[in-house]
Design a protein around this motif. Sequence first.
Motif, mmCIF file in Angstrom:
data_model
loop_
_atom_site.group_PDB
_atom_site.id
_atom_site.type_symbol
_atom_site.label_atom_id
_atom_site.label_comp_id
_atom_site.label_asym_id
_atom_site.label_seq_id
_atom_site.Cartn_x
_atom_site.Cartn_y
_atom_site.Cartn_z
ATOM 1 N N ASP A 275 -11.033 22.626 70.483
ATOM 2 C CA ASP A 275 -10.455 23.708 69.675
ATOM 3 C C ASP A 275 -9.312 24.366 70.418
ATOM 4 N N GLN A 276 -8.638 23.591 71.280
ATOM 5 C CA GLN A 276 -7.578 24.149 72.097
ATOM 6 C C GLN A 276 -6.264 23.430 71.876
ATOM 7 N N SER A 277 -5.183 24.150 72.139
ATOM 8 C CA SER A 277 -3.853 23.571 72.080
ATOM 9 C C SER A 277 -3.617 22.720 73.319
ATOM 10 N N PRO A 278 -2.558 21.909 73.345
ATOM 11 C CA PRO A 278 -2.251 21.149 74.560
ATOM 12 C C PRO A 278 -2.025 22.037 75.773
ATOM 13 N N THR B 291 -6.921 28.832 73.051
ATOM 14 C CA THR B 291 -7.986 28.671 72.062
ATOM 15 C C THR B 291 -7.445 28.930 70.667
ATOM 16 N N TRP B 292 -7.645 27.968 69.787
ATOM 17 C CA TRP B 292 -7.106 28.082 68.423
ATOM 18 C C TRP B 292 -8.188 28.391 67.391
ATOM 19 N N TYR C 97 -11.921 30.772 66.352
ATOM 20 C CA TYR C 97 -12.545 32.071 66.634
ATOM 21 C C TYR C 97 -14.029 31.982 66.305
ATOM 22 N N ASP C 98 -14.862 32.072 67.341
ATOM 23 C CA ASP C 98 -16.317 32.102 67.174
ATOM 24 C C ASP C 98 -16.806 30.944 66.285
ATOM 25 N N GLY C 99 -16.258 29.745 66.510
ATOM 26 C CA GLY C 99 -16.670 28.567 65.745
ATOM 27 C C GLY C 99 -15.915 28.359 64.444
ATOM 28 N N ILE C 100 -15.011 29.266 64.095
ATOM 29 C CA ILE C 100 -14.226 29.137 62.856
ATOM 30 C C ILE C 100 -12.939 28.385 63.172
ATOM 31 N N VAL C 101 -12.709 27.272 62.474
ATOM 32 C CA VAL C 101 -11.504 26.469 62.664
ATOM 33 C C VAL C 101 -10.754 26.359 61.344
ATOM 34 N N ALA C 102 -9.436 26.222 61.457
ATOM 35 C CA ALA C 102 -8.588 26.126 60.261
ATOM 36 C C ALA C 102 -7.632 24.949 60.431
#
Length: 348
Positions: free
Chosen positions: A253-256, A260-261, A263-268
């Motif tokens: 869930d991270q950028s190169p 951290t991209w 939030y608390d397990g929420i991904v878009a």
Amino acid sequence: MSDNQNTPGQDVAARDTAAHPERFEDPGVPAHRSRLTDVDPQAAKRNERLIALIFGISCVGAIASVVVYFAVRPDGTTAGTRLSTALLGVTMAISLLGIGIAAIHWAKSLMSDHEHVDERHTLASSPEVRQVAVQHLADGVEDSGIARRGVLKGAAVSALALFPLTFAVPLISSVGGDWNVSKFRHTLWERNKRLAYDPTGRPIRAADLTVGSAAHVIPEASQEEMQSHEWITEKAKAVVLLVRLNPEDLRSDQSPEGETWSYDGIVAYSKICTHVGCPVALYEQQTHHLLCPCHQSTFDMADGAKVVFGPANRPLPQLPITVDDEGYLVAQDDFAEPIGPSYWERLK
């Protein structure tokens, strides 16, 4: 048992041979049945006029398509675009269907329907055989009456000549249009832009989402903005699928750069498939897989939306998110890479 007595197996074989012989007699070509147009010149003339009329309708459809293209232009509204597209589709359909229907009716009612049998021979035919084949073609042309039906020839040529205008004119007129593909590098998302439910536009709090839930998301906008044609066009590039996972299930869930991209397990992630741009929206909760319904490309939402199956060759672009002081989900920035399928000018 006597020597001439058949065994049960031999009886079955004999019956099979009788029921399924190795060779069949050639039934030959059935006797030709003349059509009404073959024996009644008036009927043939009526069909000729009907076919010419259908070709004429095709010509009218082609001309109408060109007129519609220039006279009924999209006015910037959804209704105007739909009207223009519908009229173009109908007129082009009339033009093409007219050609097809007229050609089929011509073949069925006026062209020769005699059956001819040619014996199979080697590909390298002798000059005599080729001469006979050419003579057969000439006889077929003569039998069909094409040479003496000038009206039909003229109507067919006119319809075939006008139909290409239905797509050639729009293509030619688009030369010099907007070919700026760099616009695909940017969307409506920007720093601190709130995430909102699609289509209501209601902002989303992180607390609204439970583990396993998914939401279709658009950038927050006023009701006036959401009614504009420009916003609707830009919205098509900015649509996002939001999923809340158990933070322990997230493998990436991270950028190169290590930011951290999620939030608390929420991904878009972008909903636009990186294969041909179909909407990716079929989420499977147990596997965390996201499926494209068009060509079955499958992306792993727990691992950076990487491709696990299908023709897509790039992960879905991730929208970096966080929360504001009021607990609403907001974007950290725009997508880090262009959304949708690849194109020539794309750098990555």
